[in-house]
Design an enzyme around this catalytic site. Sequence first.
Site, mmCIF file in Angstrom:
data_model
loop_
_atom_site.group_PDB
_atom_site.id
_atom_site.type_symbol
_atom_site.label_atom_id
_atom_site.label_comp_id
_atom_site.label_asym_id
_atom_site.label_seq_id
_atom_site.Cartn_x
_atom_site.Cartn_y
_atom_site.Cartn_z
ATOM 1 C CG ASP A 161 -2.091 -1.080 0.965
ATOM 2 O OD1 ASP A 161 -2.116 -1.892 0.069
ATOM 3 O OD2 ASP A 161 -2.964 -1.035 1.995
ATOM 4 N NE ARG A 174 -1.323 4.673 13.846
ATOM 5 C CZ ARG A 174 -0.793 3.392 13.458
ATOM 6 N NH1 ARG A 174 0.353 3.294 13.630
ATOM 7 N NH2 ARG A 174 -1.640 2.482 12.707
ATOM 8 C CG ASP A 212 -4.517 4.924 12.773
ATOM 9 O OD1 ASP A 212 -4.540 5.117 14.251
ATOM 10 O OD2 ASP A 212 -4.142 3.954 12.355
ATOM 11 C CB SER A 228 -6.445 -4.511 8.629
ATOM 12 O OG SER A 228 -7.123 -3.945 9.318
#
Length: 406
Positions: A22, A102, A131, A185
């Site tokens: 990705d 993050r 996110d 995921s």
Amino acid sequence: MNKGIGKGDVKKVVLAYSGGLDTSIILRWLQDTYGCEVVTFTADIGQGEEVEPARKKAEMMGIKEIYIEDLTEEFVRDFVFPMFRANTLYEGVYLLGTSIARPLIAKRLIEIAEETGADAISHGATGKGNDQVRFELTAYALKPDVKVIAPWREWDLNSRASLIAYAEAHQIPVPKDKRGESPYSMDANLLHISYEGKALEDPWTEPDEDMFRLSVAPEAAPDTPEYVEIEFEKGDAVAINGERLTPGALLRRLNALGGKHGCGRVDLVENRFVGMKSRGVYETPGGTLLLAAHRAVESITLDREAMHLRDELMPRYATLIYNGFWFAPEREALQALIDKTQERVTGTARLKLYKGNVIVVGRKAPVSLYSMDHVTFEADEVYDQHDAEGFIKLNALRLRLGRMAG
């Protein structure tokens, strides 16, 4: 293309780059769509996968400025440990493993942008999740004029087939295991692994056992319990079974201990910041041990009202982290209060690990508020039980007046 950013508006962008399919597609898409130079940044925060291969992939795609950094110690020391001083849980159960990583990644994106003269950053978070908010709130807090490019909100590559077709058209290698739909995921770091999407989208469906990476099933855990002692200084864990360790090494050791005994699995439906409910499954073995041990040491070292005040504020603090406000002034203000409560949280907790259970069986501290002279059921010379009568009557006064008036 971003409504506020056109081709030619961006000269250089720093991409959060994993080296996977990705983000490799995003890398080429940025070059094609914005005609800009791309700098890649790959962070090792203990996800358990090699990060160096990302360098070769970036080089293969013509990238000149490549950053690959081990941030595991900074991650645990400056993000995980401050969060655990508050015994932080989102919606009662989630130890915020993804949320707390993050702001660190976004902080380094901004620092690298400053170092390289980049005017934009980019990430691979989707337009449906939390996110994107966490990355961008951090970015704007640290560099208000930064441009942010979020490809998933802009492009029309909205299926696995279209992504693979784009990759093949641009000579981006597609691993065999990426050609089919993944059953879920996954996001990993040293604090946890999260699983969501696809097969897990039905909240009634139990996860397959072979999905889990950090822990054995409780029924497959050892039949003999194991004891572990965790030592704290001013609210932070510093040693396991008497051995002092760095923050990163300590959390890694706790992960191994907790995972061996099937501890730390959570399956929940949570409320995302963007408004929808989402089912997630998490493995946080080390964090689960750390939480139990920290609370145990606090139970004998932390003043009652200081503890209760901190606990009342914890849900707000957890929501701030979950929603991406790590660098907001209100989170920093709460952190100052939380850290003040931890000044005397020094001691050791003993845990018993057995079949998915984390059981506190002992706690001790060099300076303890626990007084055996006061709590004993035997005869004592420090507590006059007659004092309780006046204490009760004074506390009952408003209740009695209220009843008599009504």
